[in-house]
Design a protein around this motif. Structure first.
Motif, PDB file in Angstrom:
ATOM      1  N   ILE A   1      38.078  37.417  43.250  1.00  0.00           N
ATOM      2  CA  ILE A   1      36.790  37.990  42.838  1.00  0.00           C
ATOM      3  C   ILE A   1      35.909  36.930  42.184  1.00  0.00           C
ATOM      4  CG2 ILE A   1      35.723  39.655  41.264  1.00  0.00           C
ATOM      5  CD1 ILE A   1      38.076  41.508  41.754  1.00  0.00           C
ATOM      6  N   ALA A   2      36.536  35.981  41.475  1.00  0.00           N
ATOM      7  CA  ALA A   2      35.771  34.925  40.800  1.00  0.00           C
ATOM      8  C   ALA A   2      34.987  34.064  41.784  1.00  0.00           C
ATOM      9  CB  ALA A   2      36.709  34.055  39.969  1.00  0.00           C
ATOM     10  N   LYS A   3      35.314  34.126  43.076  1.00  0.00           N
ATOM     11  CA  LYS A   3      34.582  33.356  44.083  1.00  0.00           C
ATOM     12  C   LYS A   3      33.151  33.867  44.270  1.00  0.00           C
ATOM     13  CE  LYS A   3      38.777  32.124  46.632  1.00  0.00           C
ATOM     14  NZ  LYS A   3      39.548  32.246  47.891  1.00  0.00           N
ATOM     15  N   LEU A   4      32.871  35.053  43.754  1.00  0.00           N
ATOM     16  CA  LEU A   4      31.498  35.568  43.802  1.00  0.00           C
ATOM     17  C   LEU A   4      30.589  34.800  42.857  1.00  0.00           C
ATOM     18  CD1 LEU A   4      32.263  39.398  43.877  1.00  0.00           C
ATOM     19  CD2 LEU A   4      31.449  38.002  45.771  1.00  0.00           C
ATOM     20  N   GLU A   5      31.183  34.178  41.877  1.00  0.00           N
ATOM     21  CA  GLU A   5      30.493  33.304  40.929  1.00  0.00           C
ATOM     22  C   GLU A   5      29.295  33.999  40.277  1.00  0.00           C
ATOM     23  OE1 GLU A   5      29.782  29.703  43.129  1.00  0.00           O
ATOM     24  OE2 GLU A   5      31.879  29.071  42.950  1.00  0.00           O
ATOM     25  N   LEU A   6      28.129  33.348  40.325  1.00  0.00           N
ATOM     26  CA  LEU A   6      26.978  33.841  39.560  1.00  0.00           C
ATOM     27  C   LEU A   6      26.389  35.127  40.115  1.00  0.00           C
ATOM     28  CD1 LEU A   6      25.121  30.453  38.897  1.00  0.00           C
ATOM     29  CD2 LEU A   6      26.848  31.611  37.493  1.00  0.00           C
TER      30      LEU A   6
ATOM     31  N   HIS B   1      42.437  50.031  33.887  1.00  0.00           N
ATOM     32  CA  HIS B   1      43.794  50.514  34.165  1.00  0.00           C
ATOM     33  C   HIS B   1      44.507  49.682  35.242  1.00  0.00           C
ATOM     34  CE1 HIS B   1      42.847  53.912  31.618  1.00  0.00           C
ATOM     35  NE2 HIS B   1      41.782  54.170  32.349  1.00  0.00           N
ATOM     36  N   CYS B   2      44.058  48.453  35.450  1.00  0.00           N
ATOM     37  CA  CYS B   2      44.804  47.526  36.314  1.00  0.00           C
ATOM     38  C   CYS B   2      45.779  46.770  35.403  1.00  0.00           C
ATOM     39  CB  CYS B   2      43.864  46.565  37.034  1.00  0.00           C
ATOM     40  SG  CYS B   2      42.760  47.372  38.211  1.00  0.00           S
ATOM     41  N   ALA B   3      46.952  47.327  35.244  1.00  0.00           N
ATOM     42  CA  ALA B   3      47.880  46.844  34.218  1.00  0.00           C
ATOM     43  C   ALA B   3      48.415  45.447  34.495  1.00  0.00           C
ATOM     44  CB  ALA B   3      49.041  47.831  34.083  1.00  0.00           C
ATOM     45  N   ARG B   4      48.258  44.949  35.725  1.00  0.00           N
ATOM     46  CA  ARG B   4      48.784  43.630  36.069  1.00  0.00           C
ATOM     47  C   ARG B   4      47.818  42.496  35.729  1.00  0.00           C
ATOM     48  NH1 ARG B   4      52.220  44.236  41.715  1.00  0.00           N
ATOM     49  NH2 ARG B   4      53.271  46.196  41.197  1.00  0.00           N
ATOM     50  N   ILE B   5      46.644  42.850  35.231  1.00  0.00           N
ATOM     51  CA  ILE B   5      45.659  41.826  34.884  1.00  0.00           C
ATOM     52  C   ILE B   5      45.850  41.403  33.432  1.00  0.00           C
ATOM     53  CG2 ILE B   5      43.192  41.366  34.589  1.00  0.00           C
ATOM     54  CD1 ILE B   5      42.675  43.196  36.940  1.00  0.00           C
TER      55      ILE B   5
ATOM     56  N   ARG C   1      40.210  34.882  32.392  1.00  0.00           N
ATOM     57  CA  ARG C   1      39.727  33.503  32.301  1.00  0.00           C
ATOM     58  C   ARG C   1      39.048  33.072  33.603  1.00  0.00           C
ATOM     59  NH1 ARG C   1      43.105  28.580  29.495  1.00  0.00           N
ATOM     60  NH2 ARG C   1      41.382  27.074  29.461  1.00  0.00           N
ATOM     61  N   TYR C   2      39.591  33.476  34.751  1.00  0.00           N
ATOM     62  CA  TYR C   2      38.948  33.173  36.032  1.00  0.00           C
ATOM     63  C   TYR C   2      37.533  33.754  36.066  1.00  0.00           C
ATOM     64  CZ  TYR C   2      43.092  31.343  38.460  1.00  0.00           C
ATOM     65  OH  TYR C   2      44.156  30.569  38.859  1.00  0.00           O
ATOM     66  N   ILE C   3      37.408  35.031  35.676  1.00  0.00           N
ATOM     67  CA  ILE C   3      36.110  35.699  35.703  1.00  0.00           C
ATOM     68  C   ILE C   3      35.143  35.023  34.731  1.00  0.00           C
ATOM     69  CG2 ILE C   3      34.910  37.871  35.275  1.00  0.00           C
ATOM     70  CD1 ILE C   3      36.620  37.865  37.794  1.00  0.00           C
TER      71      ILE C   3
ATOM     72  N   GLU D   1      38.047  35.765  23.856  1.00  0.00           N
ATOM     73  CA  GLU D   1      37.383  34.512  23.474  1.00  0.00           C
ATOM     74  C   GLU D   1      36.787  33.813  24.694  1.00  0.00           C
ATOM     75  OE1 GLU D   1      38.464  30.171  21.442  1.00  0.00           O
ATOM     76  OE2 GLU D   1      39.998  31.749  21.584  1.00  0.00           O
ATOM     77  N   TYR D   2      37.576  33.691  25.789  1.00  0.00           N
ATOM     78  CA  TYR D   2      37.054  33.091  27.017  1.00  0.00           C
ATOM     79  C   TYR D   2      35.816  33.840  27.498  1.00  0.00           C
ATOM     80  CZ  TYR D   2      41.707  30.894  27.319  1.00  0.00           C
ATOM     81  OH  TYR D   2      42.858  30.189  27.062  1.00  0.00           O
TER      82      TYR D   2
END
Length: 491
Positions: free
Chosen positions: A345-350, A359-363, A369-371, A395-396
């Motif tokens: 998802i972070a590839k969407l960038e700006l 409720h995505c418990a695996r995150i 930090r990627y986001i 913090e990130y």
């Protein structure tokens, strides 16, 4: 003479004529001798001429009282089933002709102020009415009949109700709207039939075949429709941009029909112009279906996949390959989405402005930090129930996404006052903050937030141990803030 004409017209016990909603079989009425004589007057002549052009689409329930008294037998051929049906009515007569109804006096007519309004004002009033009420207005008088079918009022069809026979209503309405342009309804751009559980593929076929200019279709909660009908709509309505199929559990994919795909040239790319797609609660949607959607709907800007529980990180990888313009994305309650999905998802960038991963418990902090690193223009983040997020993740987020306006980190027990301090010192534009059930939050952290985020408008601290003094401090510094709390001493 007008009174005599009224007697002759009403002597057989019939009011304004109406026929069944099956428009395909028109009814032939043989006039009686008295009716032929009465037809010499101008009003009767108009009434007889318009009788052959029925006004479709009164969406209403049968009147059981009239049917029992015998007055409804001549005005409807529908059986008494208790369900909502579509009826077809002729234009109302220019005057009241029933023998039991007296003509209104001049004083009563003068008090009908709405009749003094010009046509454009009445049309403006009609524009606020739902489809079924607009069809009722068409039965009031001849003037309202003409105004109610003004093309400007029929850019949108909105039908609601679990009992309404939507397939039949759509067929009647589109047939009436196609009178000037046979078989094609060029003015209709929006169809909203959310919650109409009796909608089937037949109703969508009607829309697909008659409404080539359709731009918005909402069929949320209509669980009887299937992929084939949706394929027909997106194939025959090339301008469709907004599609809501939330709650349609049989829909597993969005694609063109095979016939249309064959006809399209390679230069066209076989693309669908949808920009807004809501597939919330489409439980059967899997990664392969999401791959097909992404490959055909490359212009997507808003995508909602809430509770699509079979979606995994692999599906998100497909999505990011084709759909690089997404601004809003929700994968709430997709329990198989993890930090690897956040990396995709972070590839969407700006471009990304809205993200829901509730409720995505695996995150964990890794995904956050990627986001935070690549999506610095993020405005909205819902991470409620992501129990792996800590103060480090906050913090990130606070240091990189300084334009955050709405943040939900409720039910994140590892977030404490330290994380709130980072938010307060970096995200001055914060307007909505939810900390519901955050066990480590205290009044001290809230005071730091209130002292720096003056534009705060909503704060949720339900099920948190917050003192009354801290809540009052927030209220003094953020005067427009609405505080949701569970402290009975604060009001």
């Amino acid at each position: 003479m007008g009174a005599n004409n009224g007697k002759q017209y009403g002597s057989d016990g019939k009011g304004s004529s109406s026929i069944s909603s099956d428009v395909s079989s028109s009814t032939d009425h043989t006039p009686t001798k008295t009716q032929k004589n009465a037809a010499t007057s101008e009003d009767s002549d108009l009434s007889m001429r318009t009788l052959s052009t029925p006004s479709p689409a009164l969406i209403c329930t049968p009147n059981l009282h009239n049917l029992q008294n015998g007055r409804g037998s001549s005005t409807s051929s529908s059986s008494v089933t208790g369900e909502t049906i579509a009826m077809v009515h002729s234009p109302p007569p220019t005057c009241l002709t029933h023998p039991l109804i007296r003509s209104a006096s001049r004083h009563q007519k003068e008090q009908a102020n709405i009749d003094r309004l010009p046509d454009h004002s009445v049309i403006q009033i009609f524009s606020f009415l739902p489809t079924n009420q607009l069809c009722r207005c068409a039965r009031v008088c001849r003037r309202w009949y003409n105004l109610a079918w003004d093309p400007r009022l029929w850019r949108t069809i909105r039908l609601t109700g679990e009992t309404i026979n939507v397939d039949r209503a759509l067929k009647v309405l589109t047939r009436r709207l196609c009178q000037d342009t046979p078989n094609v309804c060029l003015m209709l751009e929006t169809v909203i039939v959310s919650g109409c559980r009796r909608l089937t593929d037949r109703g969508l076929y009607t829309i697909a075949q008659c409404c080539p200019e359709l731009r918005q279709l909402e069929v949320s909660g209509c669980y009887n429709i299937s992929n084939e009908a949706v394929f027909d709509v997106v194939s025959l309505c090339p301008n469709l941009e907004h599609l809501d199929v939330s709650g349609c559990s049989k829909v597993t994919c969005i694609s063109l029909t095979r016939e249309v795909s064959i006809k399209l040239s390679p230069l066209h790319g076989k693309q669908i112009s949808i920009r807004y797609l809501d597939m919330t609660d489409c439980f059967v949607l899997e990664d392969e279906g999401l791959h097909t959607i992404a490959a055909h709907c490359t212009q997507l800007t808003h995508l909602y996949l809430r509770r699509c529980i079979r979606i995994t990180d692999e599906g998100l990888r497909y999505l990011m390959i084709y759909c690089t313009s997404i601004r809003e994305l929700s994968v709430s309650d997709c329990r198989f989405v993890s930090d690897f999905g956040m990396r995709e998802i972070a590839k969407l960038e700006l471009r990304l402005r809205y993200l829901s991963i509730a409720h995505c418990a695996r995150i964990t902090d890794v995904g956050i930090r990627y986001i935070a690193k690549y999506c610095s223009k993020l405005r909205y983040l819902n991470a409620r129930g992501c129990e792996g997020i800590t103060d480090h993740g906050v913090e990130y987020l606070a240091k990189n996404c300084t334009k955050l306006k709405s943040l939900d980190i409720g039910k994140c027990p590892l977030v404490s006052d330290i994380g709130l301090e980072f938010l307060a010192l970096n995200c001055f534009n914060l307007k909505r903050l939810s900390l519901k059930s955050c066990e480590s939050i205290t009044g001290q952290g809230l005071q730091i937030v209130a002292a720096n985020c003056f534009d705060l408008q909503m704060l949720s601290v339900q099920d948190c141990e917050i003192s009354v003094e801290a809540l009052r401090f927030v209220k003094r510094h953020c005067k427009r803030c609405i505080i949701e709390h569970t402290n009975p001493a604060f009001f």
